[in-house]
Design an enzyme around this catalytic site. Structure first.
Site, PDB file in Angstrom:
ATOM      1  N   GLY A 119       1.034  -1.269  -0.145  1.00  0.00           N
ATOM      2  CA  GLY A 119       0.192   0.094   0.117  1.00  0.00           C
ATOM      3  C   GLY A 119       0.818   1.203   0.079  1.00  0.00           C
ATOM      4  N   MET A 171       2.824   9.480   3.780  1.00  0.00           N
ATOM      5  CA  MET A 171       4.300   9.717   4.182  1.00  0.00           C
ATOM      6  C   MET A 171       5.375   8.697   3.854  1.00  0.00           C
ATOM      7  SD  MET A 171       5.654  10.041   8.179  1.00  0.00           S
ATOM      8  CE  MET A 171       5.186   8.289   8.554  1.00  0.00           C
ATOM      9  N   ALA A 172       4.466   7.375   3.573  1.00  0.00           N
ATOM     10  CA  ALA A 172       5.415   6.203   3.153  1.00  0.00           C
ATOM     11  C   ALA A 172       4.733   5.211   2.632  1.00  0.00           C
ATOM     12  CB  ALA A 172       6.041   5.608   4.555  1.00  0.00           C
ATOM     13  N   VAL A 232       4.388   1.019   1.919  1.00  0.00           N
ATOM     14  CA  VAL A 232       4.661  -0.315   2.587  1.00  0.00           C
ATOM     15  C   VAL A 232       4.718  -1.412   1.700  1.00  0.00           C
ATOM     16  CG1 VAL A 232       3.819  -1.582   4.495  1.00  0.00           C
ATOM     17  CG2 VAL A 232       3.556   0.761   4.262  1.00  0.00           C
ATOM     18  N   ASP A 238      -4.067   9.572  16.147  1.00  0.00           N
ATOM     19  CA  ASP A 238      -4.781   9.267  14.826  1.00  0.00           C
ATOM     20  C   ASP A 238      -5.522   7.894  14.859  1.00  0.00           C
ATOM     21  OD1 ASP A 238      -5.306   9.832  12.004  1.00  0.00           O
ATOM     22  OD2 ASP A 238      -3.502   9.014  11.277  1.00  0.00           O
TER      23      ASP A 238
END
Length: 671
Positions: free
Chosen positions: A18, A22-23, A25, A134
């Site tokens: 996914g 921000m990043a 995976v 979050d």
């Protein structure tokens, strides 16, 4: 990042899992420890952004401090060619958001079980003074065993840290954002509790409570609008359970639970009969304090626009009064008119008022007539799982009635309970409509397949969806890990899925495992560890003065020993301190007849029989004895019980429970 790329010479990338803001995976394989892991790689376009790097590092720091079975573990942190990455536990399954979509409606007990796991994880974070900030279903993973694990501490912050708290940017997902965060105030532990309340609401209703076209409109609703009632969605939800939602999502943080542990304690008793008739939770009246304007520029602009609109309305009213001669109170200097009636002085105006009044009455009469002739509407209540008589009562309250009733076989719904209604739940219909029902006539027999050499995870998903209970045992094998070696139900057997438990022997591969010290752990944690490392666990129980009841006090082999995957580890679970009358333990035997079932009329096929028992030394969840029978067979079950202790036994033939008895005492002993 392309497949087969090896990061730092150790983590071979398999595929993408996914992409995030921000990043990204990836699923990877740790070549050294021979296990699958999840690699979170900072996006290339953000690797020079100091704020993003700080947030990425914060996640690593926060996750490193937290060790909990329901928090995704952090294994490694690294950097390669300017790319920062985290290596984390790989959780095979889906996030809670998708899990709700695929399995809704969730049974209330399952909702509580999942929520309890989430709460225990957040409690650990709060104990370390770490606020997640979050919490949302997308950041909660559900593995194939139904266990929840929290991830993404990317914006978590310690209470001692004051950065990123008073900014013009609202962090977190707006659907789960607490009112104080929406206003721009510092997030607290009560902010996480609010988000947990929204998650619980979504698990119960399948939807978030507040929706809108923009993030601003949603944020406004969080601190201006009462949260909708979950019992309006489903009247079968107990008031006690709705009260947990209401208290967790109270607008004022002071009205919420003081701690996550308090919320968990309250949640666990919501289905208890002792809480039937509980009154609806109402927050304490904290006064009408002035609402603070949110620092967010968009939300501030929205509030300002509302105020400008109110001012404009007031100006319009003032201007109207100033220009209406009938409403003006300003005195006039003109001489008084002769004393004549108003109607004689203004005949035209009188007629206009008369005709206008008649016209207005006609319009009102037409509107009222149309409204009265309009069909009254209501919503179909949730009927699945109810009996026909119970459904009739529920429909009557909604001014509805039962229509046609048909029956159908079902492996998912118990006999005489409603499978579905037509129209379905929550659909709008006219009052006095008839609702058609489909009622279960019970489970249908099915021919059990041959699943040898297939993937256990795939087979488990298929059979679980069909109503089977599926278990696994591991065995060392040269075939691929995760592949089914054998099954305890003969292929072709006619079985009832909802009444059948199948145990597969699954290949654990041929690797070795450095056995962990399991003493001091709960049964659930031990089973999770065993599954992750493809080990079998045999539980025994005994007394221990050093370990409290329900936790392990000994194991064989000992922790630190290298064992082959598929091996069996014996774990002794504590029953607490040894009682004073322990020397009065009584031993006796109970004889039970196990009937033979001929599965093939042309030949004699052995029945696989598994026996489980519980006494001073055994636990009902561990296999006591396994045998194959070709005729009716009598077996003697040995029990050793101390004081007022009682025993249990369960006999499973070809995967189906055929005999079960609880509260065994010496009165059941065979002569």
């Amino acid at each position: 990042m392309t497949p087969n790329y090896t990061l730092s010479g150790r983590y071979r990338i398999i595929r993408s899992l996914g992409e995030g803001g921000m990043a990204n995976v990836y699923l990877a394989h740790d070549l050294i420890l021979d296990r699958d892991v999840a690699v979170k790689l900072l996006r290339l376009d953000l690797r020079d952004d100091p704020k993003t790097i700080k947030r990425f590092q914060r996640e690593a720091l926060a996750t490193t401090e937290l060790v909990h079975p329901h928090i995704v573990s952090l294994y490694d942190v690294g950097e390669e060619n300017g790319m920062q990455y985290l290596v984390m536990e790989y959780v095979k399954g889906m996030d809670l958001k998708n899990y709700i979509k695929e399995h809704f409606p969730l049974p209330l007990q399952q909702v509580i079980d999942i929520m309890e796991q989430i709460l225990s994880a957040v409690a650990t974070a709060h104990a370390h003074n770490i606020i997640h900030r979050d919490l949302k279903p997308q950041n909660i993973l559900i593995d194939e065993q139904g266990n929840a694990k929290i991830t993404d501490f990317g914006i978590a912050v310690a209470l001692s840290e004051h950065t990123m708290t008073q900014t013009n940017t609202i962090l977190g997902s707006v659907h789960y954002l607490s009112p104080e965060q929406a206003r721009g105030s510092m997030a607290t532990k009560q902010s996480d509790i609010y988000s947990l309340g929204i998650i619980l609401y979504e698990m119960l209703t399948g939807s978030v409570p507040f929706k809108g076209e923009t993030a601003v409109s949603i944020a406004l609703k969080h601190f201006q609008t009462e949260i909708p009632s979950v019992r309006d969605f489903d009247a079968d939800i107990p008031q006690a359970l709705e009260n947990v939602v209401l208290q967790a999502t109270a607008k004022d943080p002071r009205d919420r639970y003081a701690t996550v542990a308090d919320m968990a304690t309250d949640l666990l008793t919501t289905l208890s009969s002792t809480r039937v008739g509980e009154k609806r939770f109402v927050p304490a009246d904290m006064g009408n304090d002035e609402t603070r304007i949110m620092p967010s520029a968009d939300i501030a602009a929205a509030i300002a626009a509302n105020r400008r609109a109110d001012a404009l309305k007031q100006q319009t009213k003032t201007a109207a009064k100033a220009t209406d001669p009938e409403k003006s109170t300003t005195p006039t200097a003109e001489a008084p008119l002769p004393k004549r009636s108003w109607s004689k002085r203004h005949p035209l105006r009188r007629r206009l008022i008369l005709f206008g009044s008649i016209g207005l009455l006609l319009i009102i009469a037409i509107v009222v007539g149309l409204e009265l002739s309009r069909p009254q509407m209501t919503k179909v209540p949730k009927l699945t799982g109810l009996t026909q008589s119970a459904a009739t009562k529920v429909l009557t309250k909604q001014h509805l009635s039962v229509g046609t009733v048909k029956r159908a076989k079902s492996n998912a719904v118990a006999k005489n309970q409603i499978i579905k209604s037509t129209p379905g739940s929550r659909q709008s219909v006219q009052t006095r409509s008839r609702i058609n029902l489909t009622i279960s006539s019970g489970a249908k027999h099915t021919s059990f397949g041959n699943y040898v050499n297939e993937s256990y995870s795939d087979v488990r998903a298929t059979l679980t969806a069909a109503g089977f209970k599926v278990k696994q045992e591991f065995s060392t094998s040269e075939v691929s890990a995760g592949q089914i070696i054998s099954q305890d139900i003969v292929a072709g057997s006619s079985v009832l899925p909802t009444n059948t438990t199948v145990t597969f022997t699954v290949s654990a591969g041929s690797r070795y495992v450095a056995l962990r010290d399991l003493t001091g752990e709960s049964r659930a944690d031990i089973l999770n560890y065993a599954t992750a490392n493809r080990l079998n666990i045999e539980f025994k129980q005994g007394y221990s003065d050093e370990q409290k009841s329900g936790y392990s006090y000994d194991q064989d082999p000992e922790g630190g020993t290298n064992v082959r995957a598929g091996s069996t580890v014996t774990v002794n679970m504590s029953k607490g301190s040894q009682p004073a009358n322990a020397d009065l333990a009584e031993s006796f035997k109970v004889k039970v007849k196990v009937p033979y079932q001929n599965l093939n009329m042309s030949t004699t096929t052995a029945n696989d029989v598994k026996i489980y028992l519980e006494d001073d030394s055994h636990l009902i969840g561990s296999l006591y004895r396994e045998l194959a029978i070709t005729r009716d067979t009598r077996v003697s079950l040995p029990f050793q019980l101390t004081g007022s202790q009682t025993g249990k036994y369960r006999i499973v033939r070809n995967g189906v429970t055929i005999a079960e008895k609880n509260k065994i005492t010496n009165k059941d002993a065979s002569n």
